[in-house]
Design an enzyme around this catalytic site. Structure first.
Site, PDB file in Angstrom:
ATOM      1  N   ASP A   1       0.830  -1.202   0.000  1.00 18.85           N
ATOM      2  CA  ASP A   1       0.000   0.000   0.000  1.00 18.85           C
ATOM      3  C   ASP A   1       0.864   1.251   0.000  1.00 18.85           C
ATOM      4  O   ASP A   1       0.569   2.229  -0.689  1.00 18.85           O
ATOM      5  CB  ASP A   1      -0.908   0.013   1.243  1.00 18.85           C
ATOM      6  CG  ASP A   1      -2.009  -1.026   1.132  1.00 18.85           C
ATOM      7  OD1 ASP A   1      -2.073  -1.719   0.083  1.00 18.85           O
ATOM      8  OD2 ASP A   1      -2.791  -1.152   2.090  1.00 18.85           O
TER       9      ASP A   1
ATOM     10  N   TYR B   1       2.362   1.945  -3.361  1.00 17.99           N
ATOM     11  CA  TYR B   1       1.291   2.402  -4.250  1.00 17.99           C
ATOM     12  C   TYR B   1       0.974   3.874  -3.965  1.00 17.99           C
ATOM     13  O   TYR B   1       0.856   4.691  -4.879  1.00 17.99           O
ATOM     14  CB  TYR B   1       0.062   1.518  -4.040  1.00 17.99           C
ATOM     15  CG  TYR B   1      -1.130   1.888  -4.883  1.00 17.99           C
ATOM     16  CD1 TYR B   1      -1.317   1.329  -6.142  1.00 17.99           C
ATOM     17  CD2 TYR B   1      -2.083   2.790  -4.412  1.00 17.99           C
ATOM     18  CE1 TYR B   1      -2.411   1.666  -6.918  1.00 17.99           C
ATOM     19  CE2 TYR B   1      -3.186   3.132  -5.173  1.00 17.99           C
ATOM     20  CZ  TYR B   1      -3.356   2.566  -6.425  1.00 17.99           C
ATOM     21  OH  TYR B   1      -4.436   2.902  -7.183  1.00 17.99           O
TER      22      TYR B   1
ATOM     23  N   LEU C   1     -33.248 -10.928 -19.921  1.00 17.29           N
ATOM     24  CA  LEU C   1     -33.203 -12.374 -20.115  1.00 17.29           C
ATOM     25  C   LEU C   1     -34.539 -13.021 -19.778  1.00 17.29           C
ATOM     26  O   LEU C   1     -35.208 -12.622 -18.829  1.00 17.29           O
ATOM     27  CB  LEU C   1     -32.130 -12.980 -19.194  1.00 17.29           C
ATOM     28  CG  LEU C   1     -30.681 -12.607 -19.492  1.00 17.29           C
ATOM     29  CD1 LEU C   1     -29.777 -12.991 -18.329  1.00 17.29           C
ATOM     30  CD2 LEU C   1     -30.226 -13.291 -20.769  1.00 17.29           C
TER      31      LEU C   1
ATOM     32  N   GLU D   1     -22.809 -18.936 -16.801  1.00 17.90           N
ATOM     33  CA  GLU D   1     -22.271 -17.860 -15.955  1.00 17.90           C
ATOM     34  C   GLU D   1     -23.169 -17.703 -14.741  1.00 17.90           C
ATOM     35  O   GLU D   1     -24.354 -18.034 -14.805  1.00 17.90           O
ATOM     36  CB  GLU D   1     -22.276 -16.532 -16.716  1.00 17.90           C
ATOM     37  CG  GLU D   1     -21.431 -16.521 -17.955  1.00 17.90           C
ATOM     38  CD  GLU D   1     -21.640 -15.237 -18.768  1.00 17.90           C
ATOM     39  OE1 GLU D   1     -22.454 -14.383 -18.343  1.00 17.90           O
ATOM     40  OE2 GLU D   1     -21.000 -15.116 -19.813  1.00 17.90           O
TER      41      GLU D   1
ATOM     42  N   LYS E   1     -25.562 -15.687 -12.382  1.00 11.31           N
ATOM     43  CA  LYS E   1     -26.409 -14.507 -12.588  1.00 11.31           C
ATOM     44  C   LYS E   1     -26.227 -13.606 -11.377  1.00 11.31           C
ATOM     45  O   LYS E   1     -26.732 -13.883 -10.288  1.00 11.31           O
ATOM     46  CB  LYS E   1     -27.880 -14.885 -12.759  1.00 11.31           C
ATOM     47  CG  LYS E   1     -28.733 -13.654 -13.062  1.00 11.31           C
ATOM     48  CD  LYS E   1     -30.082 -14.007 -13.631  1.00 11.31           C
ATOM     49  CE  LYS E   1     -30.763 -12.788 -14.242  1.00 11.31           C
ATOM     50  NZ  LYS E   1     -30.947 -11.685 -13.304  1.00 11.31           N
TER      51      LYS E   1
ATOM     52  N   ARG F   1     -28.622   0.560 -17.023  1.00 14.01           N
ATOM     53  CA  ARG F   1     -29.371  -0.075 -18.095  1.00 14.01           C
ATOM     54  C   ARG F   1     -30.571   0.779 -18.521  1.00 14.01           C
ATOM     55  O   ARG F   1     -30.883   0.883 -19.706  1.00 14.01           O
ATOM     56  CB  ARG F   1     -29.863  -1.452 -17.633  1.00 14.01           C
ATOM     57  CG  ARG F   1     -30.667  -2.173 -18.681  1.00 14.01           C
ATOM     58  CD  ARG F   1     -30.960  -3.597 -18.255  1.00 14.01           C
ATOM     59  NE  ARG F   1     -31.725  -4.271 -19.274  1.00 14.01           N
ATOM     60  CZ  ARG F   1     -33.035  -4.179 -19.411  1.00 14.01           C
ATOM     61  NH1 ARG F   1     -33.726  -3.452 -18.563  1.00 14.01           N
ATOM     62  NH2 ARG F   1     -33.666  -4.796 -20.380  1.00 14.01           N
TER      63      ARG F   1
ATOM     64  N   GLU G   1     -21.938  -6.272 -14.467  1.00 14.47           N
ATOM     65  CA  GLU G   1     -22.798  -6.070 -13.314  1.00 14.47           C
ATOM     66  C   GLU G   1     -21.983  -5.457 -12.176  1.00 14.47           C
ATOM     67  O   GLU G   1     -20.941  -6.016 -11.805  1.00 14.47           O
ATOM     68  CB  GLU G   1     -23.380  -7.434 -12.874  1.00 14.47           C
ATOM     69  CG  GLU G   1     -24.558  -7.346 -11.959  1.00 14.47           C
ATOM     70  CD  GLU G   1     -25.897  -7.293 -12.712  1.00 14.47           C
ATOM     71  OE1 GLU G   1     -25.900  -7.106 -13.951  1.00 14.47           O
ATOM     72  OE2 GLU G   1     -26.937  -7.440 -12.047  1.00 14.47           O
TER      73      GLU G   1
END
Ligand code: IVH
Length: 661
Positions: free
Chosen positions: A37, A40, A87, A117, A119, A140, A175
């Site tokens: 950290d 970084y 879907l 996959e 959901k 969406r 998602e």
């Protein structure tokens, strides 16, 4: 600055951006950090100061810009390059088999390969990259047009601000979700700061993404899995969906490691069962498995119906079930009087929410399921559906439980607020119903005999003697007291109604200002504000009280049940015999109570005060008066005894004559 130095700065900034981007990718996408950290932070600090010194070096895909966005003033609409479809669902193996059969038939194949996959239960997002740089992120929405949430999405570490080897334009779909760990931490923080906890990770993710201030979104541990693409320009497309996922990974996107290629129905169902078994250990919410035909040319061939592709299906998990204990069964009374038994449960997290109450619908249902207090029950909740008790776990029924019996009579429906309201209504300074104390008020409400204070005036002797511990004599006394209270005054009634912010003093002011109840009930906020001591808040509370049908009905019933009061003579307040006089009552009066005396003084325009000061104009001294009488003497304030007080009330002007110096 020399162009050499400029070039050097630019090269260094680019190197830093690249390094930080690589570390972000390792940390957020691959889950395999490559630096400490501290190291970084050093890189970030250096880049920040370089950009501060050379603002033109600050590119939109710079990692410093994850937090640089300004609060949005709303979320602007954005049209997706390609529609975001939804879907179709399958809920059983038979549903899935139907889907598979249709796909095979249309393609004229025996077997079709799918990509399976998880959901994810979060929010679909569309990320647009131009020449590899993230330019827009949208929800969406309706599938065609979503909301621009770019500033918020930028704060999510797992979202690449730049893609490696990307085509000129690409829409990446995925998602956004909140892993369980982050969800729990967020809720602990919410509760600690006095805010409400989120019901489930999905709501929390949605709430976090819709923050107008990206700094808030940044503080929420959101992440993202990418599962597809939309519009693509200027590049070659893969042949299969599985290759698409690999491509997304190569470009730096976070793709679920659970995605797999499955061949035909048997493998698909095996995958489904495996994931269902692993569901509780994934660390994030999923609500099913998505199967997508792997070959993209076949996807094109299959096409879509309305908004859903024919080449994909969401095979949802059975609703989650959990066991928990029934702590109590309460019976609720609806507005129309129907009784609904409700099981109070030991809190249980099921189907994405914590369930503590569940309706048992009615007596038949409760008898059929034989749910008892103390039982272990199976609770189910699917999606947005209300939770239900599936059944009792009889093996776990503790000894000594008894079948639940629905009460015949109206059950206990008094809450503490109602009880307090009734006690107040009957209290000495309000309607003054002698003998109606705390215990009896509670009993009347709990029995259902009284649901509203006005019901008191409809009580019969039989009803009262039916109450436990109330003998006939006491019942008669109570009825007499209730009857006596029918004759009252407007200030008392107003005080008794328990209107928020309306105490005795305000009630008196209102009564003398409006003269009668109807005028008061019809008064606008502005009219109410004309009353002394009534400010905008009190005025609006009063108006709101009388705007409520239930309250109007109460007043109406009180009247029809015989409660009455003389109209108050309205006189301009500055024109009353005792206007400008501040009177203090002390000691005991024989002929009337303190309240009555105050009321009468107030009706004559006096201000009644509790303590003697230089501002006091007169002290009324009753029996056994103490310090106040002494103080009045010290300050040289005139005092009168009860006899002269009575005379004052009867003929104020005359008595005042004798008092003025
Ligand atoms: S594919 C045409 N894949 O489910 C394909 N969607 O009902 C459209 N979702 O809005 C989406 N996990 O929010 C796809 N692995 C996954 C998904 C997934 C969750 C959500 C997504 C979408 C909804 C469609």
């Amino acid at each position: 600055m020399s162009s050499d130095a400029k070039l050097q700065a630019s090269a260094r900034a680019m190197a830093l951006r690249e390094a930080i981007g690589r570390h972000d990718h390792a940390y957020y996408v691959l889950d395999a950090p490559t630096v400490s950290d501290a190291a970084y932070d050093d890189l970030m600090r250096e880049l920040n100061s370089l950009e501060a010194a050379h603002p033109d070096l600050c590119t939109p895909d710079s990692p410093t810009q994850r937090v640089g966005g300004k609060p949005a003033s709303g979320f602007a609409p954005v049209r997706h390059g390609r529609a975001m479809l939804s879907l179709a669902n399958a809920f059983s193996e038979a549903d899935f088999a139907d889907f598979n059969r249709r796909v095979c038939e249309r393609l004229g194949r025996e077997d079709v390969a799918y990509v399976a996959e998880t959901k994810l239960d979060g929010l679909a997002i569309n990320l647009t990259y131009e020449n590899g740089t993230l330019v827009s992120a949208a929800t969406r929405g309706d599938g065609e047009v979503g909301e621009d949430v770019t500033a918020n999405i930028r704060t999510i570490g797992a979202v690449p601000l730049a893609l490696k080897g990307a085509p000129r334009l690409i829409e990446v779909r995925g998602e956004v979700y909140l892993p369980h760990e982050g969800f729990e931490a967020l809720n602990r923080a919410q509760l600690a700061s006095g805010a409400k906890a989120f019901a489930n990770p999905r709501n929390a993710a949605a709430g976090s993404l819709r923050q107008l201030d990206p700094a808030i979104t940044r503080a929420r541990p959101l992440t993202l899995y990418c599962y597809g693409i939309g519009q693509v320009e200027g590049g070659e497309l893969p042949q299969t969906h599985f290759e698409t996922l690999a491509w997304l990974r190569e470009m730096g996107c976070r793709v679920s490691p659970e995605s797999q290629r499955v061949n035909g129905q048997a493998e698909a169902l095996r995958y489904y069962r495996e994931i269902e078994a692993r569901r509780p250990h994934l660390g994030y919410d999923i609500d099913g498995v998505v199967f997508k035909v792997d070959r993209l040319d076949w996807q094109v061939e299959l096409g879509q119906v309305s908004r859903a592709p024919r080449w994909a299906i969401a095979y949802k998990f059975r609703p989650e079930e959990r066991e928990t204990r029934v702590l109590a069964i309460d019976v609720q009374v609806g507005r129309t009087g129907q009784l609904t038994p409700v099981a109070r449960l030991e809190p249980v997290f099921v189907g994405g929410v914590t369930v503590t109450n569940v309706t048992l619908h009615n007596a038949d249902e409760i008898a059929r399921k034989d749910v008892r207090v103390g039982d272990m029950v199976v609770v189910r909740r699917a999606g947005d559906v209300i939770p239900e008790v599936v059944g009792v776990v009889l093996d776990k029924r503790p000894p000594g439980t008894v079948p639940f019996e629905m009460p015949q009579a109206v059950p206990d429906q008094a809450d503490q607020q109602q009880i307090q309201a009734l006690i107040h209504f009957a209290s000495r300074r309000a309607m003054d119903i002698e003998g109606l104390g705390d215990k009896l008020a509670e009993q009347l409400l709990r029995s259902g005999l009284v649901q509203d204070p006005a019901d008191l005036y409809a009580l019969s002797l039989e009803q009262l003697v039916s109450l436990e511990r109330l003998g006939e004599k006491s019942a008669e006394n109570l009825l007499r007291a209730i009857d006596l209270s029918r004759t009252t005054t407007l200030p008392r009634l107003l005080h008794a109604l328990g209107i928020a912010e309306v105490g005795e003093a305000t009630a008196r002011q209102l009564a003398s200002h409006f003269g009668d109840l109807d005028a008061l009930a019809e008064a606008s906020v502005a009219m109410l504000e004309e009353v002394p001591d009534v400010g905008p808040i009190v005025a609006s509370k009063i108006a709101a009280y009388f705007a409520d049908d239930e309250h109007r009905e109460r007043v109406h019933r009180l009247r029809t049940l015989g409660v009455h009061w003389p109209a108050v003579t309205r006189a301009p307040a500055d024109n009353l015999p005792l206007t400008g006089w501040t009177v203090v009552l002390t000691g005991t009066l024989e002929s009337m109570g303190r309240e009555q005396a105050s009321e009468q003084l107030a009706a004559l325009g006096a201000k009644v005060s509790g303590s003697v000061s230089k501002k006091t104009s007169l002290v009324v001294v009753g029996a056994d008066a103490g310090s106040k009488a002494r103080k009045a003497a010290e300050l040289g304030i005139p005092t009168i005894d009860e006899e002269r007080f009575s005379a004052l009330l009867a003929a104020p002007a005359e008595v005042l004559q004798t008092l003025r110096p």
